[in-house]
Write a protein that holds these residues in place. Structure first.
Motif, short mmCIF file in Angstrom:
data_model
loop_
_atom_site.label_atom_id
_atom_site.label_comp_id
_atom_site.label_asym_id
_atom_site.label_seq_id
_atom_site.Cartn_x
_atom_site.Cartn_y
_atom_site.Cartn_z
N HIS A 35 39.78 -46.28 7.47
CA HIS A 35 39.26 -47.39 7.56
C HIS A 35 40.37 -48.50 7.43
CE1 HIS A 35 35.29 -45.80 7.78
NE2 HIS A 35 35.72 -44.86 6.77
N CYS A 91 32.93 -50.07 13.21
CA CYS A 91 32.99 -49.10 12.69
C CYS A 91 31.80 -48.51 11.88
CB CYS A 91 34.15 -48.82 11.74
SG CYS A 91 34.66 -47.34 10.73
N CYS A 93 31.68 -48.03 8.82
CA CYS A 93 31.67 -48.75 7.42
C CYS A 93 31.13 -50.45 7.66
CB CYS A 93 32.96 -48.69 7.17
SG CYS A 93 34.33 -49.71 7.74
N CYS A 112 39.06 -50.17 12.85
CA CYS A 112 39.51 -49.27 11.89
C CYS A 112 40.03 -48.33 12.43
CB CYS A 112 38.09 -48.53 11.14
SG CYS A 112 37.47 -49.77 9.71
#
Ligand code: ZN
Length: 367
Positions: A158, A168, A170, A175
Motif C-alpha cells: 500500500h 486499491c 484499501c 498502491c
C-alpha cells in the motif's frame, strides 16, 4: 518434541498444520474461508484446530491472517480484502480451543519461516514479498521480526507508486500492489486482449475466447510457451516489482529479498524482469552490494510454519529458540487488551480493487 498448530487464513482458504520444533509439518488440512463473515471464519479456524488436537497434542496455536494485526498479536484491526474490522480473533479462538493463541499478519509469518527455515536462512536482514492477489510483506531485521509501533509495519503493497493511480482495495489510489501483483498481471493481460486481440490470440484461446477468461495460470502458461504478449505482461509486472524492491532497499538495505506468493510459481518469468529492474533502479548502482532476490522455498505452507514457530517461541518456554529471541512485542499468554482504532485511510470493503479503472502508463521500459 512439542508440537504447535499453525493456521494461515487467506481470502478463500484456511490452511492448518501441526508443526514440530524443526518446522516440519506433521499433518495438514484445508478448509474454505467464509470470507464475508468474521465470526464464521473464527469458527472454521477453531474447528480445524480441534480436529487436529484430536490426533496430536499441541501446546499453542499461531494464526497468520491477511490483515493488519495489533501490536499484542490479538486483534485484526483491518483487512483490505476481507471483512475483518477490529476483530478479536485471539479471544474467539482461545475460547473455542482452550489453548493460548497468537495472531500475526500472514506475510509476517511467512517472512519469519523463510528467514529461519527457508530461502533466506543465514541472513539477518530479510524482506519477504508475497506476490498474490495483492502484495503482502514481512521484515526481519537483526534476526527479529520488525512489527513497528502498532504492529502493522511491512505493508509496502500500500505504498503509493503512482499518484492518483489505480484504485486499491484499501481505499487509496496508486498502491504498489495495483501494479506488481497477480491482479495486476491479469489486468495487463486482459487489457492487451481487449485492445489487441490479434497478437493476444494465444491468451484469448486459453481464456476460452474472452478477455475475462484470462487468469494468472493462463498468462503463465502462455509465457512458458514463449507467447510474446504474455512475456510482455510479466516484464511489466516484474518491472514494477523490481522498482519497488529498489525503493525498499533504499529504506531497509536488506541482504535478501524473498519473493513468495502464488505468482512466484512463475519463477524466472517474474524474477528475471524484477532482478533487471532492481539492478537498474537501485540507488548507488554498481558502487554498492546488491541484495539477493530469491524465490521462496517453503511454498504455500510458509505461513502455517511461521505462525506455528512464532506461537512456539511465545508460549513454549521449554523450547530453545531456533535463532534470536522471541518477537519483542510478544504477548503474555493470558493478557487481554483493547486497542484503539488505527489511523487508516480506508473507506470500506466495498471499495474493492478495480484493476484498469485508471491506467497510468508509467510502464518500465523493456530491458
Ligand atoms: Zn492500497
Amino acid at each position: 518434541m512439542s508440537l504447535t498448530i499453525g493456521i494461515d487464513v487467506g481470502g478463500t482458504k484456511v490452511a492448518a498444520g501441526v508443526v514440530n520444533s524443526r518446522g516440519r509439518i506433521v499433518e495438514k488440512l484445508k478448509r474454505s474461508t467464509p470470507a464475508a463473515s468474521p465470526e464464521q471464519t473464527a469458527q472454521v479456524i477453531g474447528d480445524a484446530v480441534l480436529e487436529l488436537l484430536g490426533r496430536h497434542r499441541a501446546v499453542a496455536v499461531g494464526i497468520g491472517a491477511a490483515g493488519f494485526v495489533d501490536a499484542v498479536h490479538s486483534t485484526i484491526l483491518f483487512a483490505p480484502n476481507l471483512a475483518w474490522r477490529d476483530e478479536p480473533l485471539r479471544q474467539q479462538v482461545e475460547e473455542h480451543v482452550g489453548l493460548p493463541v497468537l495472531v500475526e499478519n500472514d506475510a509476517n509469518a511467512a517472512a519469519w519461516a523463510e528467514a529461519n527455515l527457508g530461502a533466506a536462512r543465514g541472513h539477518e536482514h530479510v524482506m519477504f514479498i508475497g506476490v498474490g492477489t495483492g502484495i503482502g510483506a514481512g521484515i526481519v531485521i537483526n534476526g527479529q521480526l520488525y512489527r513497528g509501533r502498532w504492529g502493522i509495519a511491512g505493508e509496502p503493497g500500500h505504498y503509493r507508486v503512482v499518484p492518483d493511480g489505480r484504485l486499491c482495495g484499501c481505499g487509496n489510489r496508486g498502491c504498489w500492489e495495483q501494479y506488481a501483483s497477480g491482479s495486476a498481471l491479469v489486468a495487463e493481460a486482459r487489457e492487451f486482449a481487449r485492445r489487441s486481440p490479434g497478437p493476444a490470440v494465444r491468451l484469448l484461446q486459453l481464456g476460452g475466447g474472452v478477455a475475462e477468461g484470462i487468469n494468472g495460470p493462463e498468462v503463465t502458461q502462455a509465457a512458458r510457451e514463449g507467447d510474446a504478449v504474455a512475456l510482455r505482461c510479466f516484464e511489466i509486472v516484474g518491472g514494477w516489482l523490481g522498482q519497488g524492491l529498489a525503493a525498499l532497499a533504499a529504506v531497509l538495505d536488506p541482504g535478501c529479498f524473498v519473493i513468495g506468493g502464488g505468482v512466484s510459481d512463475a519463477g524466472d518469468l517474474l524474477i528475471g524482469p524484477a532482478k533487471a529492474a532492481f539492478a537498474d533502479a537501485v540507488t548507488g548502482g554498481s558502487h554498492r552490494q546488491h541484495a539477493e532476490i530469491r524465490l521462496a522455498q517453503l511454498g504455500a505452507y510458509a505461513g502455517v510454519i511461521g505462525a506455528a514457530d512464532l506461537a512456539r517461541r511465545s508460549f513454549d518456554q521449554s523450547i530453545a529458540p531456533l535463532s534470536g529471541p522471541a518477537p519483542r512485542d510478544g504477548p503474555s499468554p493470558r493478557r487481554r487488551t483493547t486497542t484503539a482504532n488505527p489511523p487508516t485511510n480506508a473507506i470500506t470493503a466495498s471499495s474493492a480493487a478495480q484493476p484498469g479503472t485508471v491506467q497510468p502508463r508509467n510502464e518500465v521500459s523493456s530491458r
